[in-house]
Design a protein around this motif. Sequence first.
Motif, mmCIF file in Angstrom:
data_model
loop_
_atom_site.group_PDB
_atom_site.id
_atom_site.type_symbol
_atom_site.label_atom_id
_atom_site.label_comp_id
_atom_site.label_asym_id
_atom_site.label_seq_id
_atom_site.Cartn_x
_atom_site.Cartn_y
_atom_site.Cartn_z
ATOM 1 N N PHE A 112 0.840 -1.180 0.000
ATOM 2 C CA PHE A 112 0.000 0.000 0.000
ATOM 3 C C PHE A 112 0.881 1.237 0.000
ATOM 4 O O PHE A 112 2.098 1.185 0.261
ATOM 5 N N CYS A 113 0.234 2.367 -0.289
ATOM 6 C CA CYS A 113 0.909 3.658 -0.209
ATOM 7 C C CYS A 113 -0.102 4.696 0.255
ATOM 8 O O CYS A 113 -1.311 4.557 0.028
ATOM 9 N N HIS A 114 0.389 5.724 0.914
ATOM 10 C CA HIS A 114 -0.461 6.802 1.394
ATOM 11 C C HIS A 114 -0.654 7.844 0.293
ATOM 12 O O HIS A 114 0.296 8.217 -0.406
ATOM 13 N N GLN A 155 6.332 -1.989 -4.075
ATOM 14 C CA GLN A 155 5.872 -0.663 -3.694
ATOM 15 C C GLN A 155 5.210 0.033 -4.873
ATOM 16 O O GLN A 155 5.347 -0.386 -6.030
ATOM 17 N N GLU A 200 -7.914 -4.570 5.058
ATOM 18 C CA GLU A 200 -6.835 -3.623 5.320
ATOM 19 C C GLU A 200 -7.319 -2.190 5.494
ATOM 20 O O GLU A 200 -6.730 -1.418 6.247
ATOM 21 N N HIS A 201 -8.362 -1.776 4.815
ATOM 22 C CA HIS A 201 -8.785 -0.377 4.845
ATOM 23 C C HIS A 201 -9.424 -0.026 6.185
ATOM 24 O O HIS A 201 -10.113 -0.847 6.804
ATOM 25 N N ASP A 208 -9.723 6.531 3.395
ATOM 26 C CA ASP A 208 -8.656 6.673 4.385
ATOM 27 C C ASP A 208 -7.336 7.102 3.744
ATOM 28 O O ASP A 208 -6.278 7.029 4.387
ATOM 29 N N SER A 209 -7.406 7.540 2.467
ATOM 30 C CA SER A 209 -6.234 8.065 1.737
ATOM 31 C C SER A 209 -5.139 7.022 1.597
ATOM 32 O O SER A 209 -3.948 7.311 1.768
ATOM 33 N N THR A 210 -5.528 5.809 1.268
ATOM 34 C CA THR A 210 -4.559 4.751 1.012
ATOM 35 C C THR A 210 -4.910 4.045 -0.289
ATOM 36 O O THR A 210 -6.082 3.950 -0.668
ATOM 37 N N TYR A 254 -4.173 0.331 -2.074
ATOM 38 C CA TYR A 254 -3.724 -1.019 -1.729
ATOM 39 C C TYR A 254 -3.673 -1.907 -2.961
ATOM 40 O O TYR A 254 -4.508 -1.786 -3.870
#
Length: 825
Positions: A58-60, A94, A331-332, A356-358, A360
């Motif tokens: 995941f990344c933000h 990533q 995950e969220h 949630d600003s992610t 995945y």
Amino acid sequence: MVKLLLAHQKAKAVGPQDSEDQATRGHSYQCSLQQKMEKMARVTTALGSNTISGCTMFCHLDAPANAISVCRDAAQVVVAGRNIFKIYALEEEQFVEKLNLRVGRKPSLNFSCADVMWHQMDENLLATAATNGAVVTWNLGKPSRNKQDQLFTEHKRTVNKVCFHPTEVYMLLSGSQDGYMKCFDLRKKGSASTFSGQSESVRDVQFSIRDYFTFAASFENGNVQLWDIRRPDRYERMFTAHNGPVFCCDWHPEDRGWLATGGRDKMVKVWDITTNRAKEIHCVQTIASVARVKWRPERKYHLATCSMMVDHNIYVWDVRRPFIPFATFEEHKDVTTGIVWRHLHDPGFLLSGSKDSTLYQHKFKDASRPVDKANPEGLCFGLFGDLAFAAKESLISGGGDSNRKPYGGGGDRRYPIFFFKKPDLTEQFAHVSSALSVFETDLESSRMDWFVKTARRYLLSGKPFGELCDHNAKVAKELNRPQVATTWTMLRIMYSDPGSLTTATGISKGGSIPLMNSFNMKEIAAGGLGSEGRLDRAKGETRQDSTHLDPGNSLLNNNDENEETEGSEGPADYLFGDAELEDDDLYPMENENATAEEAEYILPQEAFPLRHEIMDNPSVPEHLQDKVDSPHVSGNEAETVCLTPIKSFSLISISQPLYESHLPASFFSPVVREMLQHYAEAGDVQMAVSVLIVLGDRIRKEVDEVTQEHWYTSYIDLLQRFKLWNVSNEVIKLSTSSAINCLNQTSTTLHINCSNCKRPMSNKGWICDRCHQCASICAVCHHVVKGLFVWCQGCSHGGHLEHIMNWLKSSSHCPAGCGHLCEYT
């Protein structure tokens, strides 16, 4: 040789022009073949299991995402939202940001995206749906920083969805909140055609993968429409898919006629549209409204869903087993807004964006399997006490049959073994073979007649507390439930006033004494009892000794003597010295000599000599002298007089308490609360609820609201199972729980038709909107019925109950003159 020479000369005579044409045709054919081979190579590379690899990562993001989409080679993903519009590269471990499409000092609303779509034929072409009603296309091949290509502003409200045609590069479809769908030709400046659903806002549009001209649209009114792009004037088919808005739809990538839809009614439905009427073939019940639905590649029966609110997880369902998710991604931390499978031919990776600003990437093998956590055993009681138990066969059979072949093992031996591929366990539901055992009970031992009779005969209100307890105790005793009867009696004793208790516990007609009290007065001084009380009580001491021998002529049955006893001021009628009768003699314990106890029960005549008057603190000689001279004392009594002063005495019967004592209700509350819990845990919720209602405020605060509501709900459910509707309604009305009181005031609908025009009436009043006449007019007296109204179910005419009964006694025809033969039953 001659023929070959002529052919060679003929070939030389063709000339250079023809040879050039042949060379050109050969070169074009070679280029076309080379392009096809390259395309097949790309597809083969994309399909290779070794090319699509990675892990759960995941990344933000800079802001919450509204939608995501992947390019055709599954190497990049675009994330769009109100404040974000970026492209990320998918590497092994990533996400790497590649391009930010929000450029400029003050980005316009065209960058505020509600949806985004990456074309699967052109890797440089993107389309977004803006919240200001604009449809924007983006060309990633532009050398400038601003990649915006075309802008379409024909929609008047927010555009909810954009969709590219799967094979045509220049065809783009959009659906808006204004209820219109528009098909844009990117080679032109405007829309090629406009489709009006004649309905509310369009929530989703999807081109069919198999039918070139067909697309589906879902609406907020619950309908789904199928359109042909060649006929923008009218839809080809429409059907109601959900009870409420349909938020999403998706065509099956393999089956031509399957369309999946998801709505606010928390359901995912799969429709077969190849038939004349759309047929629902699968239905999945979720726990929240469905915002997105996507078929899983290479898996015919799998689809992924996410919710619009409440639930943050992503579920993968097998529509053949719709009661439990096949896999779950957890995950969220906030609502999932977009899901997409990474590649059209790879079922192993799922991408998702959230509020949630992610962002995945979910690897399917890392998903949790709810079926592994499910309880494989089940236990249920039937209405009549039967017990059903389901469990694994291995648990019931003690390890299973050793001769039984394993499930799916080996396949059919008629074919060679190399034809069978070992199935991937991660792609299959856990196979559990269960066995069901049913244990039946004897009908006679499990009859519930006592429950029905108790419910019908119990009194819960309308009388004083003591009478309610006595009545319910009597009912329980008649139904052979002694413990329940004793409980009601103890409740009456605990919570009744002492004054009313002696009246309520008066002597029964059979002469029995239901309540006996014994007091030890050793601490009371000999002079504690005044002579005035004894003188007044002496009037009732001239009784015959035979009254103690005949139970039918009991002293307590004599009304005159009862009146004298109730008017006396002393605490008791009979006094006994320590030498004559002890407290233990009143309540004999069990001993070995049972015959001796029976012999002591028949008392001799001289066993109860009447006492003389005792003066205040007399001396012993005066006391003896007065006793001998007293005309009320016999000679035998004078010989047995004790010379020691009286230190204690006992009372076996009292008509008034020695002191006015009344314990508060809170004193008994802990015991009563434990008693209620005992009955409820034992399964007798009827007793618990009945005591709650009868005691009312005395015990209401001692039991928490949740427990009370649970007891009431269980009891009402039992009453309704036995069709005891009146008792159930009474319990609801008398309930001490506010959540139960409103049960009989909801979900109750009374449909009324006008007796004149037979049309349904509105809820505004009793006047029909169509014929403007009152519906409750008596057919006999022609006046409005304001009380009980009776009507004929055949002709709908009626009136006052008494009038209709009197009319039908003399005539069987309807009093309204319609000619119907009415019958009162």
